[in-house]
Design an enzyme around this catalytic site. Structure first.
Site, PDB file in Angstrom:
ATOM      1  N   CYS A 132       0.826  -1.211   0.000  1.00  0.00           N
ATOM      2  CA  CYS A 132       0.000   0.000   0.000  1.00  0.00           C
ATOM      3  C   CYS A 132       0.859   1.259   0.000  1.00  0.00           C
ATOM      4  O   CYS A 132       0.382   2.343  -0.318  1.00  0.00           O
ATOM      5  CB  CYS A 132      -0.890   0.077   1.235  1.00  0.00           C
ATOM      6  N   LYS A 301     -15.384   4.576  -5.585  1.00  0.00           N
ATOM      7  CA  LYS A 301     -14.887   4.058  -6.857  1.00  0.00           C
ATOM      8  C   LYS A 301     -15.224   2.588  -7.008  1.00  0.00           C
ATOM      9  O   LYS A 301     -15.584   2.129  -8.081  1.00  0.00           O
ATOM     10  CB  LYS A 301     -13.368   4.238  -6.929  1.00  0.00           C
TER      11      LYS A 301
END
Length: 532
Positions: A132, A301
Site C-alpha cells: 500500500c 470508486k
RNA sequence: GGCGGUGUAGCUCAGUUGGUUAGAGCACUCGGUUCAUACCCGAGUUGUCGGGGGUUCGAAUCCCUCCGCCGCUACCA
C-alpha cells in the site's frame, strides 16, 4: 468601503489526486450560498477554496501520467476551477499549496511554532504496508498485524520526524470549545471532538523525511512538511499571512470553515492548536457537513456509483442542483442524492409550487390588470389576506435567523410556506370571480399580494439560484442587481410599485417528464377522456 | 470493545421544560376548481411513537434493560 464588516469563509481544499466528484460540488455550493448571503447582508466577503497538492499519492499519480508533479497538480487545479465556474461558485481566491505564497506561510508558521518550542524531533513508529505504501494504525490491522487489504504482514517502521506538541494545548482547546458553543457544529461533531480530546490526543508528526515534493522544513532540509500540516495552512495563505499583513489583519480569523465531517479532527484539534502555537486567533466556526449518499449508499470508486458533477449540471441545470442541495439536504447530515429525487424535487417545489404560482399570477395580472402592478388597498383585507400579509412581513427575520445558523433548507422553507399560502389564496379568493363581479379593489389587492410573495421568494432564493432570481425579476418588472440590492430593505412587504410592467413570458421550470411522470400523465388523460 | 448518536405514517423527518383525539412534506385514494406548467385547492387512509419493564393522575417525551442502525476510536487526502 473599508468600514465594511468583513467575512472570511472557506471550503476545505481538495486533494489533487482525482477529478472532482459531486461531493466537491456539494461542499462548494453550500459554502457559496452562505458567501452570497453574507454579501447580500453587506459584508465584504472573502471566499477561498483550492487544491491540496503535496503528497506521496500526488507524486505517484504524476509519475503514472508521465508528467512532473507541478504540471500534474496544475492540470488538476484547472479541473477544480472549472467546477467552481460551472457551479457559479463566487470564490475570491483559489489556493494551490504548491504556490510560492503558500510556502512562505507554511515556513513562517513552522518557524513560529519551532521557536516557541512546540516542535521537537522524535521518532515516528508505525505499521507500514509495502504494497500500500502507507502507514496503518494498529487497530486497522488484522490480529496478526497484517494489512487489511493485502493480508500480508505489515512492518513496524521507525523514522525520524518532527512533532507538534498537541498535548501542551489540549486543555486550552477543551476550554475554548466549551466556552464557545458554536465553534464546532453540528453538535454531534463537537461531541466526537470532545471525546477525543478527553481521552488524550497524542502529539502529531508534522514532517516526512526524504521527499522532494513538498515544502522543506526551514530547520532541516532533509525533511518536508507533512501534508496535513501543510494543507491546513492554506486558510491563512489565502488572506495574506506572511505575504500581505494588511489583508491578513482584515480577514483573519476566518468566520467559518465549511468542511466534510470526515476531516473534523484535523480542523477542530490539529488546526486550532497549530494556530495557538503560532500565536494566531482561532477560526470562529468549523462546520462539518454530511456526505452525499447515492440511493442510500456511500459513493465510492469500487461501487462505481460516483456522480459526475459536470454531467449532472448539464442535464438539470446548475441552479436546479444548487436548489436541490440546499432544500433537500439538512445541512450537517448525510443527504440522499439520485436523479429520481432531483426530478421529484424539481417538479414539486420548482415547477408545481413556485413556477406555477408565478405563471398563474402574472397571467392574471396580464388578463385583469393590463399587465401592470395593481394597487394594494389595505382597508379591504379580509382574514385570509391578512394572514398571508402577516406571514410575508415575518419572512425577513425568519430567513435571516435560519441563514445565519447555516440552516439552508429552513431558510428556503420560509419562502415556500408563503408560496403555499399564495396558491391557497388564489383558490379562496378566486380572482376570476372577483373580475366577473367587478370587485376591482379586492381583485387588485389579491393580485398585488401574489406578486409580493413572488418578489420576496425571488430574494430568498437569490443566493441559492443566482441565475433564476433575475429571470423572476424580469417577469415582475423590478430591476434588482445581486451586487447592489439591499435585502434588508427589499425583504419588507409592499415594496412593489403600482403601475410597474409585468410579463409572463415562458414558464421558468417546465415539468420534467421521466417515465414515471409520463405514465401518470397518461393515466390522468385516460380518466379525463372517460369522464367526457 | 469504548465513547457518542439514533430508532415516530410507504419515504424523509418535526415533536418545546412529560398533559387534551401524535404532526409536516412527499407518495397514495377520492372530490372540487379553471387563473395556471394535468397544475392548484379540499377531504381521507396508514402509525401497538423499536421490544419489555418502571416512575407518574398522565410518557413518543424521564429511568432501567434488551434489540437494530449510524458515527468516532487518531497521520491516504
Amino acid at each position: 468601503m473599508s468600514d465594511k464588516k468583513h467575512y472570511f469563509i472557506t471550503t476545505a481544499i481538495d486533494y489533487a489526486n482525482s477529478k472532482p466528484h459531486i461531493g466537491h460540488a456539494y461542499e462548494k455550493v453550500t459554502t457559496d450560498i452562505i458567501a452570497r448571503y453574507k454579501r447580500l447582508k453587506g459584508f465584504d466577503v472573502y471566499f477561498s477554496t483550492g487544491t491540496d497538492e503535496h503528497s506521496l499519492n500526488v507524486m505517484a499519480k504524476a509519475k503514472e501520467t508521465g508528467v512532473d508533479p507541478k504540471t500534474y497538480v496544475d492540470s488538476m487545479a484547472v479541473a477544480f476551477k472549472d467546477l467552481c465556474s460551472q457551479y457559479k461558485i463566487s470564490i475570491t481566491d483559489f489556493v494551490q499549496t504548491s504556490e510560492e505564497r503558500h510556502a512562505k506561510a507554511v515556513s513562517e508558521i513552522f518557524r513560529r511554532s519551532f521557536e516557541s518550542g512546540d516542535i521537537y524531533k522524535g521518532t515516528y513508529e508505525g505499521w507500514y504496508c509495502k504494497s500500500c505504501e502507507a502507514f496503518y494504525a494498529q487497530g486497522e490491522l488484522t490480529e496478526d498485524n497484517c494489512c487489511p487489504t493485502h493480508k500480508t504482514q505489515a512492518d513496524l517502521i521507525k523514522e525520524d520526524n518532527y512533532f507538534l506538541k498537541i498535548t501542551k494545548y489540549t486543555d486550552r482547546l477543551l476550554k475554548h470549545i466549551e466556552d464557545n458553543p458554536d465553534f464546532i457544529q453540528p453538535e454531534t461533531r463537537k461531541n466526537e471532538i470532545l471525546a477525543m480530546l478527553k481521552s488524550g490526543f497524542r502529539d502529531v508528526s508534522v514532517s516526512r523525511p526524504g521527499l522532494n515534493w513538498g515544502i522543506p522544513l526551514p530547520v532541516d532540509h532533509t525533511q518536508t512538511v507533512y501534508v496535513w500540516f501543510d494543507a491546513l495552512i492554506n486558510y491563512i495563505t489565502a488572506v495574506g499571512f506572511a505575504t500581505d499583513e494588511e489583508k491578513f489583519k482584515k480577514y483573519w480569523p476566518a468566520d467559518a470553515h465549511i468542511i466534510g465531517k470526515d476531516i473534523t479532527k484535523f480542523h477542530c484539534i490539529i488546526w486550532p492548536i497549530m494556530l495557538m502555537s503560532a500565536g494566531l486567533a482561532l477560526p470562529k466556526k468549523v462546520f462539518g457537513h454530511g456526505h452525499l449518499l447515492y440511493k442510500g449508499e456511500k459513493m465510492s470508486k469500487t461501487r462505481g456509483n460516483i456522480v459526475d458533477p459536470i454531467n449532472i449540471a448539464n442535464v438539470f441545470g446548475v441552479d436546479v442542483i444548487r436548489y436541490y442541495f440546499a432544500a433537500n439536504i439538512t445541512n450537517g447530515t448525510d443527504g440522499e442524492f439520485s436523479e429520481e429525487s432531483i426530478i421529484l424535487c424539481f417538479n414539486t417545489d420548482l415547477a408545481n409550487d413556485l413556477g406555477n404560482l408565478i405563471n398563474r399570477s402574472i397571467n392574471m395580472v396580464e388578463k385583469y390588470c393590463g399587465a401592470k402592478v395593481p394597487e394594494f388597498f389595505d382597508h379591504i383585507l379580509d382574514e385570509k389576506m391578512k394572514t398571508i400579509v402577516e406571514k410575508a412581513k415575518q419572512v425577513k427575520q425568519v430567513y435571516f435567523d435560519r441563514m445565519d445558523a447555516f440552516n439552508l433548507s429552513g431558510a428556503l422553507d420560509s419562502a415556500w410556506e408563503l408560496i403555499s399560502m399564495a396558491n391557497k389564496l388564489i383558490e379562496d379568493e378566486a380572482p376570476w370571480n372577483l373580475q366577473k363581479n367587478n370587485k376591482v379593489h379586492e381583485l387588485e389587492t389579491v393580485l398585488y399580494i401574489l406578486l409580493e410573495v413572488i418578489r420576496l421568494a425571488s430574494i430568498v432564493i437569490l443566493p441559492v439560484m443566482p441565475d433564476t432570481a433575475p429571470q423572476i425579476w424580469e417577469k415582475i418588472g423590478v430591476n434588482y442587481d445581486e451586487k447592489t440590492i439591499n435585502i434588508d430593505e427589499e425583504l419588507n412587504f409592499g415594496k412593489l410599485i403600482k403601475g410597474g410592467a409585468v410579463s409572463k413570458g415562458n414558464p421558468l421550470f417546465p415539468r420534467i417528464l421521466d417515465e414515471k411522470e409520463a405514465e401518470k400523465l397518461k393515466l390522468m388523460k385516460e380518466k379525463q377522456a372517460k369522464k367526457a
